[in-house]
Write a protein that holds these residues in place. Structure first.
Motif, mmCIF file in Angstrom:
data_model
loop_
_atom_site.group_PDB
_atom_site.id
_atom_site.type_symbol
_atom_site.label_atom_id
_atom_site.label_comp_id
_atom_site.label_asym_id
_atom_site.label_seq_id
_atom_site.Cartn_x
_atom_site.Cartn_y
_atom_site.Cartn_z
ATOM 1 N N GLY A 1 15.308 42.637 43.410
ATOM 2 C CA GLY A 1 14.738 41.357 43.848
ATOM 3 C C GLY A 1 15.307 40.115 43.216
ATOM 4 N N TYR A 2 16.188 40.265 42.213
ATOM 5 C CA TYR A 2 16.832 39.082 41.642
ATOM 6 C C TYR A 2 18.129 38.856 42.414
ATOM 7 C CZ TYR A 2 18.862 35.743 38.386
ATOM 8 O OH TYR A 2 19.420 34.606 37.841
ATOM 9 N N GLU A 3 18.139 37.891 43.304
ATOM 10 C CA GLU A 3 19.247 37.722 44.236
ATOM 11 C C GLU A 3 20.512 37.230 43.534
ATOM 12 O OE1 GLU A 3 18.206 35.401 47.637
ATOM 13 O OE2 GLU A 3 16.407 36.584 48.057
ATOM 14 N N ILE A 4 21.581 38.007 43.715
ATOM 15 C CA ILE A 4 22.891 37.654 43.171
ATOM 16 C C ILE A 4 23.893 37.649 44.314
ATOM 17 C CG2 ILE A 4 24.721 38.278 41.552
ATOM 18 C CD1 ILE A 4 22.619 39.710 39.864
ATOM 19 N N ASN A 5 24.593 36.553 44.464
ATOM 20 C CA ASN A 5 25.545 36.379 45.558
ATOM 21 C C ASN A 5 26.926 36.865 45.110
ATOM 22 O OD1 ASN A 5 26.991 35.532 47.809
ATOM 23 N ND2 ASN A 5 27.005 33.376 47.187
ATOM 24 N N PHE A 6 27.139 38.184 45.178
ATOM 25 C CA PHE A 6 28.422 38.749 44.758
ATOM 26 C C PHE A 6 29.535 38.291 45.704
ATOM 27 C CE2 PHE A 6 25.333 41.828 43.089
ATOM 28 C CZ PHE A 6 25.740 41.909 41.773
ATOM 29 N N THR A 7 30.636 37.861 45.130
ATOM 30 C CA THR A 7 31.778 37.437 45.935
ATOM 31 C C THR A 7 32.781 38.575 46.052
ATOM 32 O OG1 THR A 7 33.372 35.643 46.258
ATOM 33 C CG2 THR A 7 33.182 36.528 44.032
ATOM 34 N N GLU A 8 33.840 38.360 46.829
ATOM 35 C CA GLU A 8 34.882 39.359 47.031
ATOM 36 C C GLU A 8 36.208 38.832 46.480
ATOM 37 O OE1 GLU A 8 34.996 42.458 48.794
ATOM 38 O OE2 GLU A 8 32.796 42.431 48.659
ATOM 39 N N SER A 9 36.944 39.703 45.813
ATOM 40 C CA SER A 9 38.261 39.334 45.313
ATOM 41 C C SER A 9 39.175 38.923 46.464
ATOM 42 C CB SER A 9 38.882 40.527 44.571
ATOM 43 O OG SER A 9 40.236 40.278 44.262
ATOM 44 N N ILE A 10 40.110 38.014 46.177
ATOM 45 C CA ILE A 10 41.068 37.606 47.209
ATOM 46 C C ILE A 10 42.100 38.694 47.473
ATOM 47 C CG2 ILE A 10 40.825 35.147 46.733
ATOM 48 C CD1 ILE A 10 43.563 35.370 45.228
ATOM 49 N N ARG A 11 42.200 39.671 46.567
ATOM 50 C CA ARG A 11 43.123 40.766 46.771
ATOM 51 C C ARG A 11 42.660 41.630 47.935
ATOM 52 N NH1 ARG A 11 46.591 41.886 42.627
ATOM 53 N NH2 ARG A 11 47.595 43.168 44.220
ATOM 54 N N ALA A 12 43.588 42.338 48.550
ATOM 55 C CA ALA A 12 43.299 43.091 49.767
ATOM 56 C C ALA A 12 42.201 44.125 49.576
ATOM 57 C CB ALA A 12 44.570 43.775 50.265
ATOM 58 N N ASP A 13 42.075 44.673 48.352
ATOM 59 C CA ASP A 13 41.067 45.698 48.135
ATOM 60 C C ASP A 13 39.679 45.130 47.890
ATOM 61 O OD1 ASP A 13 42.221 44.676 45.889
ATOM 62 O OD2 ASP A 13 42.247 46.523 44.759
ATOM 63 N N GLY A 14 39.570 43.815 47.752
ATOM 64 C CA GLY A 14 38.265 43.166 47.652
ATOM 65 C C GLY A 14 37.454 43.614 46.454
ATOM 66 N N GLY A 15 36.134 43.625 46.622
ATOM 67 C CA GLY A 15 35.234 44.027 45.550
ATOM 68 C C GLY A 15 34.830 42.859 44.678
ATOM 69 N N SER A 16 33.726 43.038 43.950
ATOM 70 C CA SER A 16 33.211 41.955 43.109
ATOM 71 C C SER A 16 33.808 41.955 41.708
ATOM 72 C CB SER A 16 31.684 42.040 43.018
ATOM 73 O OG SER A 16 31.281 43.312 42.556
ATOM 74 N N VAL A 17 34.650 42.955 41.403
ATOM 75 C CA VAL A 17 35.387 42.942 40.129
ATOM 76 C C VAL A 17 36.673 42.148 40.342
ATOM 77 C CG1 VAL A 17 36.591 44.337 38.415
ATOM 78 C CG2 VAL A 17 34.385 45.097 39.313
ATOM 79 N N MET A 18 36.807 41.066 39.585
ATOM 80 C CA MET A 18 37.852 40.071 39.812
ATOM 81 C C MET A 18 39.146 40.385 39.068
ATOM 82 S SD MET A 18 36.339 37.633 41.735
ATOM 83 C CE MET A 18 35.745 39.085 42.649
ATOM 84 N N ARG A 19 40.265 40.073 39.711
ATOM 85 C CA ARG A 19 41.590 40.222 39.114
ATOM 86 C C ARG A 19 42.049 38.877 38.531
ATOM 87 N NH1 ARG A 19 39.429 43.810 42.049
ATOM 88 N NH2 ARG A 19 40.631 45.520 42.961
#
Length: 394
Positions: A186-204
């Protein structure tokens, strides 16, 4: 004499009205204190930055805390850094100033600062959570809290739903898992996507340069290093010329709005840090922090952190000898596992009768298993909390 006093009072009233019309700010101005001692570039460097900030924003009042200097700004005199910090704290606690900027200040454990930089790729601003202080002695717990601190700061700065990314450092996957659990609770977190092709919220590293998230979560030491690089990469390192400083100290129950500067911060960063401090006061960061901590606690933050530490304790004490199953050809890979848990993940699969090996893929550590046991292995690791059912392809 009485006539002179009346004239002075009327003059002040008319000046205040003129300032309010000019700035659109009616009522008391935000007052920001800044200590002037301790800079590697001298007191004059801080004073010039303060004067520049005051000139740019008439809706605030800048108060210098330090030795007497030639300036039109208000001065609260202090003869050394210790005295300046004590006077700064008293001014904050008495409400004479609403926020403060200083250098070389020690926060209690549990409090760390959220820096603000301008990224070189696209000129986008980004909050780095965190950059000084210690949110927790436990690395992963600290980074989880850093994420909340970053969200608090971004919201106080007017970003209603800040995007969040986690820098790919040790502990990132565990942080991701915990924050996703918090989000599901219930604690809303707006996870973003990496600009790399594989995406994901873990940033390069690429995401750092373009400022992919509004809030970049990292450990404090890495965050401190990033602040120094972002702020001084054009000057050779001795003079921080870009950005807004190392940011406000955030922590549960901490109610002073104190923004940190480096001793190497130059005039532009000093001015920006003062503006940052003023904007945080206007955005009522103390109240924002209370609200966000309450929401996070309702989403079982304390329970998540407790379980995390209990699991780590159990892992560290697990010295059981495990004989691996018969060796197999391993061409299937499972990613999304933190490197500090990689060997434990392999041992968990061995316990469950699945032969596995550890390896390093193009996006980080991987567990290698037989293709025909891939789904079963993923199920075991997900249940054990080592990964979510997501994979990062190369």
């Amino acid at each position: 004499m009485a006539d002179n006093n009346v004239k002075k009072m009327l003059g002040k009233v008319f000046n205040d009205i003129a300032d309010a019309i000019e700035t659109g700010q009616f009522g008391r101005k935000v007052r920001v204190g800044i200590t002037t001692l301790g800079s590697e570039h001298g007191v004059d460097n801080i004073v010039k930055g303060a004067e520049l900030a005051q000139e740019k924003d008439k809706s605030m009042e800048v108060v210098l805390i330090g030795p007497k200097v030639d300036t039109n700004l208000e001065i609260v005199e202090a003869n050394n850094e210790e005295e300046a910090h004590k006077k700064m704290e008293k001014l904050l606690d008495d409400g004479d100033i609403q926020s403060a900027v200083t250098m070389h200040y020690n926060f209690p454990i549990g409090v760390s600062t959220v820096g603000r930089v301008v990224t070189p790729g696209k000129g986008k601003e980004m909050f780095i959570a965190t950059t000084t202080g210690t949110s927790s002695p436990h690395r992963v717990e600290a980074m989880i809290k850093n994420g909340i601190y970053g969200i608090i700061t971004a919201k106080a700065m007017g970003i209603k739903n800040p995007s969040v990314g986690i820098l790919n450092v040790d502990g990132a996957r565990k942080v991701e898992s915990a924050l996703k659990e918090l989000n599901e609770n219930g604690y809303e977190i707006n996870f973003t996507e990496s600009i790399r092709a594989d995406g994901g919220s873990v940033m390069r590293g690429n995401d750092l340069l373009v400022g992919t998230p509004d809030v970049m979560i990292t450990d404090t030491l890495t965050g401190n290093l990033l602040m120094k690089i972002f702020s001084s990469f054009t000057t050779g390192g001795s003079y921080e010329a870009m950005g807004y400083g190392y940011g406000p100290g955030i922590g549960e129950g901490y109610e002073r709005t104190i923004i940190i500067l480096s001793r190497a911060s130059g005039v532009p960063v000093v001015a920006n840090a003062i503006q940052y401090a003023a904007d945080l006061a206007k955005g009522n960061i103390v109240q924002t922090a209370k609200e966000e901590f309450n929401k996070a606690k309702k989403a079982k933050l304390d329970e998540i952190l407790k379980n995390l530490k209990n699991k780590d304790k159990g892992t560290s004490e697990d010295t059981e000898e495990i004989t691996p199953p018969s060796k197999e050809v391993v061409t299937g890979s499972i990613s999304g596992i933190d490197i500090i848990e990689l060997e434990n993940a392999v041992r968990t699969l061995w316990k469950n009768g699945i032969y596995a090996e550890s390896g390093m893929g193009c996006t980080g550590p991987v567990v290698m298993v037989s293709e025909d046991k891939l789904n079963k292995a993923l199920e075991v690791l997900t249940k054990a909390g080592y990964t979510t059912k997501e994979s990062d392809p190369c």
